[in-house]
Scaffold this motif. Structure first.
Motif, PDB file in Angstrom:
ATOM      1  N   ARG A  40      18.517  27.306  -9.930  1.00  0.00           N
ATOM      2  CA  ARG A  40      19.602  26.665  -9.170  1.00  0.00           C
ATOM      3  C   ARG A  40      20.800  27.572  -8.957  1.00  0.00           C
ATOM      4  O   ARG A  40      21.664  27.283  -8.133  1.00  0.00           O
ATOM      5  N   PHE A  58       8.277  11.302 -18.649  1.00  0.00           N
ATOM      6  CA  PHE A  58       8.352  10.350 -17.531  1.00  0.00           C
ATOM      7  C   PHE A  58       8.025   8.988 -18.120  1.00  0.00           C
ATOM      8  O   PHE A  58       6.858   8.667 -18.321  1.00  0.00           O
ATOM      9  N   LYS A  60       9.595  17.290 -21.186  1.00  0.00           N
ATOM     10  CA  LYS A  60      10.011  16.297 -20.198  1.00  0.00           C
ATOM     11  C   LYS A  60       9.164  15.045 -20.330  1.00  0.00           C
ATOM     12  O   LYS A  60       7.955  15.110 -20.489  1.00  0.00           O
ATOM     13  N   ARG A  74       7.823  22.744 -11.072  1.00  0.00           N
ATOM     14  CA  ARG A  74       8.978  22.083 -10.473  1.00  0.00           C
ATOM     15  C   ARG A  74      10.227  22.257 -11.333  1.00  0.00           C
ATOM     16  O   ARG A  74      11.338  22.368 -10.807  1.00  0.00           O
ATOM     17  N   LEU A 118      11.552  25.680 -10.772  1.00  0.00           N
ATOM     18  CA  LEU A 118      12.181  25.790  -9.448  1.00  0.00           C
ATOM     19  C   LEU A 118      13.406  24.893  -9.297  1.00  0.00           C
ATOM     20  O   LEU A 118      13.969  24.787  -8.213  1.00  0.00           O
ATOM     21  N   GLY A 119      13.794  24.235 -10.383  1.00  0.00           N
ATOM     22  CA  GLY A 119      15.023  23.430 -10.317  1.00  0.00           C
ATOM     23  C   GLY A 119      14.859  22.126  -9.565  1.00  0.00           C
ATOM     24  O   GLY A 119      15.845  21.467  -9.253  1.00  0.00           O
ATOM     25  N   LEU A 120      13.632  21.759  -9.242  1.00  0.00           N
ATOM     26  CA  LEU A 120      13.437  20.500  -8.521  1.00  0.00           C
ATOM     27  C   LEU A 120      13.506  19.329  -9.496  1.00  0.00           C
ATOM     28  O   LEU A 120      14.074  18.286  -9.188  1.00  0.00           O
ATOM     29  N   ASP A 121      12.903  19.510 -10.662  1.00  0.00           N
ATOM     30  CA  ASP A 121      12.986  18.507 -11.714  1.00  0.00           C
ATOM     31  C   ASP A 121      13.829  19.095 -12.843  1.00  0.00           C
ATOM     32  O   ASP A 121      13.850  20.303 -13.042  1.00  0.00           O
ATOM     33  N   ALA A 122      14.517  18.212 -13.556  1.00  0.00           N
ATOM     34  CA  ALA A 122      15.293  18.668 -14.699  1.00  0.00           C
ATOM     35  C   ALA A 122      14.486  18.393 -15.963  1.00  0.00           C
ATOM     36  O   ALA A 122      13.915  17.313 -16.114  1.00  0.00           O
TER      37      ALA A 122
END
Lengths: 306, 493
Positions: free
Chosen positions: A69, A14, A12, A48, A51-55
């Protein structure tokens, strides 16, 4: 559901920062898995993503073989403590747990049970805005246990706890793991996990640096070093260095010797008449092992900051 | 979904500030209504002292105008009357531009023609064929209903058969065309049949000081000459219906017969009553605009508080299907607000109506279905506005900015358009395209095409029909919610 967490090849980005760079590990049930690394190593981001909060841009993270999810009533499958401060200050702790319970089809009885379990007691009926950090952590743990899940993920649960709280948390986590749960606990301080974790995943710069049992890690870090206590430090250093050892000063009257076996050290010192009071095989602490493993990551960050 | 809904409901009811906010919305709505009603006094100086005479109520329960010149004969049972309107002239007092002269002229809705009417009691049932000053031949009945005929007609005919009345017109007296057939339910056997003339006041609209408009209506009189009247041989009774002594001379009608030709003048109107004539039921809910602001604040906080504390992540962990989270939140805030709005309206409407009446105001009667629509519509308006506010909160994520935005799009257009500060065209445009269009659902008295009126928002007339206006708000709420769901799904939490 199988109680495990599988993370494979997570990437990932950013903006210009590569937060996760092929993060891969598995968390198995029955013991506490420490998830350790310096701040910014990607621990929270990994959690995260799990936990499906961030992809994630690439890779996958599964809990019991399923993406988070897609879980139905997820709190009964995974208990989570991410940010203990994430509370509506005007809502009581009990009511915070109550809406979570209702959202999962659980009853108020279960709320009272977990309040009891974490020792929140009568504070549960006070507004969460007035909670100390320690009480918030307990409330967060209560929320994680609400659905009696086989998998637990706790992000920095020791933060803000007083010594008594730390002892309680360690014992609590161990007992949860002993019940057959998979428990993943992140921390930026390895020492916090010293007597808790059975397995450690060390991360740095968005990837796994080490993934081993605590015993293996300590053995690897200890190497063939010898700890020497002597009142004649300079003489001892000269003698041992001449014999080809690497000698480091540990404190005022102790030295750490690498490259020579303990018997050789004793023989050399005796031959040269150097006094010493103790020679012992060195056993590294988990903290030292961790420092060794993450040094690169930290140095790299320092370079990058310049 | 039921678990999710239950969770969101528990979330709502366990924050005391939100619950108190909703209670405050009820209180504000009722109290402001009471203050407004208490401050509205009305009195008349007339023959009955300072008590205003009751407005006539038509057969369909609405307040009506029933003021005109009527020369009539009894009509027992079925029958027919025919007449030709030879001329229609008139007088308009002090028209624009200078409002300083009395000039000859006929206003567009001046009426002259034949009528069958139950009795001379104000508000009684009637059907009439007429020529108008500017809208050709018409058939109208029972105050509210109007059917257009041709522009060439001069001859008019009404035929009664039971309680069915047929109106016909002709340009030459030989070729007749039916304009409409209407039913006057329960019309008694002995009705009145005759000639009538009415001339409503002349409306002029001027620019107000602040940007709004001011409507003024000045006295007019119409004079019609009738010939070829089929009932010519019988004795006539003349009534200046609804008139009273002491009124200006021009407002009083006259009737003269000479050799089969009848000349009749009259003033006033026979038709529905507009908002300007009295107090309207929606005025008892004027506190709802302020209550709405409180509702908006609570609805926005219901979601932005979660962003502020990071609680949104806990919510999404408990319910990973993100779209459903927003739908559940919307349902909870919508239903709560609907109930709150309903409680407020159910208290405010009867309470403030009583106060208004006690202060001598004429409250324009409306049908039960209209009153229900105003009450339930106000609650629905608040509910959907709350959903829109919630969606705006989900999009913006910051309490203060979201509250200001929601108020700016829902409340501000309404305040501007009804406060007489914007030009009428701009007001009407705003009330078509902004969420404030939904306030149309409160309008209890419709705009009548057959009555010249000052139909502008500041008077209480909305450009869209009640449900159409409400639909505009619903569309905005759906759009914003859809967008919020899309963004919530796509963004990292």
């Amino acid at each position: 559901m199988e109680a495990n967490i599988e993370v494979s090849g997570l990437r990932k980005r950013f903006g210009p920062v590569l937060a996760l760079d092929g993060m891969t590990f598995t968390v198995t049930p029955g013991h506490v898995t420490g998830f350790v690394g310096p701040n910014g190593a990607g621990k929270s981001t990994t959690m995260r993503v799990i936990l499906g909060l961030d992809a994630a841009d690439e890779g996958r993270a599964l809990i019991g073989g399923q993406p988070y999810r897609t879980l139905r009533r997820p709190l009964s499958q995974v208990g989570t403590l991410l940010d203990a401060a994430a509370l509506q200050p005007s809502r009581t702790g009990r009511n915070h747990l109550l809406w979570l319970a209702h959202s999962q089809g659980l009853t108020a009885g279960r709320v009272d049970a977990v309040v009891e379990l974490v020792g929140l007691g009568s504070a549960a009926r006070r507004k969460a805005g007035g909670y100390s950090l320690g009480m918030r952590q307990r409330l967060g743990v209560a929320a994680a246990l609400l659905g009696d899940p086989p998998v637990l993920m706790l992000d920095e649960p020791f933060n803000g706890l007083d010594p008594e709280g730390i002892v309680w948390m360690r014992g609590f986590l161990r007992s949860l793991a002993a019940e057959g749960r998979a428990v993943l606990v992140s921390s930026h301080l390895m020492s916090e996990l010293q007597d808790t974790a059975g397995h450690v995943v060390v991360v740095g710069r968005g990837r796994v640096v080490a993934d081993a049992s605590v015993a293996e890690l300590i053995a690897a870090a200890s190497g063939d070093r010898v700890r020497l206590r002597t009142t004649a430090r300079p003489e001892a250093m000269t003698v041992l260095a001449d014999a080809g050892a690497t000698v480091a000063v540990t404190d005022r009257d102790t030295l750490t010797v690498a490259g020579l076996a303990a018997e050789r050290v004793v023989a050399l010192l005796t031959t040269h008449g150097v006094p010493f009071s103790e020679v012992a095989g060195h056993r590294a602490t988990l903290e030292e092992a961790y420092m060794e493993l993450t040094r690169d990551a930290v140095e790299f960050r320092a370079d990058g900051a310049r | 979904m039921t678990g999710l809904l239950r969770g969101e409901w528990t979330k709502f009811r366990t924050v005391r500030g939100w619950v108190l906010g909703m209670a405050l919305a009820v209180l504000i709505t009722v109290l402001l209504g009471v203050f407004t009603a208490s401050g509205s006094h009305s009195s008349c100086s007339g023959p009955e002292g300072d008590v205003c005479p009751a407005l006539p109520v038509g057969p369909e329960g609405l307040a009506v105008n029933d003021r005109f010149s009527f020369a009539h004969q009894p009509l027992a049972g079925d029958g027919s009357v025919t007449a030709r309107v030879a001329s229609l002239t008139g007088i308009i007092t002090y028209p624009p531009p200078d409002h300083d002269k009395i000039v000859p002229g006929v206003v567009p809705w001046a009426k002259a023609g034949i009528m069958i009417k139950e009795s001379v009691r104000p508000g009684s049932a009637y059907a009439a064929m007429m020529l108008t000053g500017g809208h050709g031949a018409r058939m109208q009945h029972n105050y509210e209903h109007d059917v257009a005929g041709s522009r060439e007609a001069r001859w008019l005919r009404l035929t009664r058969s039971g309680d069915t009345i047929t109106g016909a017109e002709s340009a030459d007296g030989t070729h007749w065309t039916t304009v409409s057939t209407v039913r006057l339910t329960g019309l008694q056997k002995n009705a009145l049949m005759g000639l009538f003339v009415a001339s409503p006041c002349d409306l002029t609209v001027t620019q107000g000081d602040l940007g709004g408009t001011i409507g003024k209506c000045r006295l007019t009189q119409a004079t019609a000459v009738f010939d070829h009247v089929s009932l010519a041989g019988n004795p006539w009774t003349y009534d200046d219906l609804g008139g009273h002594t002491g009124a200006p001379a021009l407002s009083q009608g006259t009737f003269r017969e000479s050799g089969g030709t009848f000349t009749m003048s009259g003033s006033g109107d026979v038709g529905p009553y507009g908002i300007e004539g009295g107090q309207i039921v929606e005025r008892t809910l004027s506190g709802a605009y302020t209550g709405l602001i409180v509702v908006i604040v609570v609805a926005v906080m219901f979601i932005t508080a979660e962003y502020r504390r990071g609680l949104i992540r806990t919510t999404l962990l408990a319910s990973p299907r993100r779209g459903r989270v927003l739908v559940a939140k919307s349902l909870v805030i919508g239903v709560v607000t609907f109930v709150v709005g309903l409680i407020a309206a159910v208290i405010a409407v009867p309470l403030c109506s009583r106060i208004l009446r006690a202060n001598g105001n004429q409250l324009l009667p409306v049908s039960t279905s209209t009153e229900l629509r105003v009450v339930a519509g106000t609650a629905a308006l608040l509910a959907v506005a709350a959903v829109l506010a919630l969606a705006i909160g989900a999009l913006i994520r910051r309490s203060a900015v979201a509250v200001i935005t929601a108020i700016a799009v829902i409340v501000v257009p309404h305040v501007l358009t009804t406060a007489s500060v914007l030009p009428a065209e701009l007001s009407q445009w705003l009330l078509r395209v902004t969420p404030a269009a939904a306030f149309a659902i409160q309008q209890s008295i419709p705009e009548y095409s057959q009555v010249e009126g000052h139909y502008v928002p500041q008077m209480g007339y909305y450009p869209l029909a009640p449900w159409a206006g409400f639909a505009v708000l619903c569309a905005y709420a759906l759009l914003a919610l859809g967008l919020a769901v899309l963004l919530l799904r796509r963004r990292d939490a």
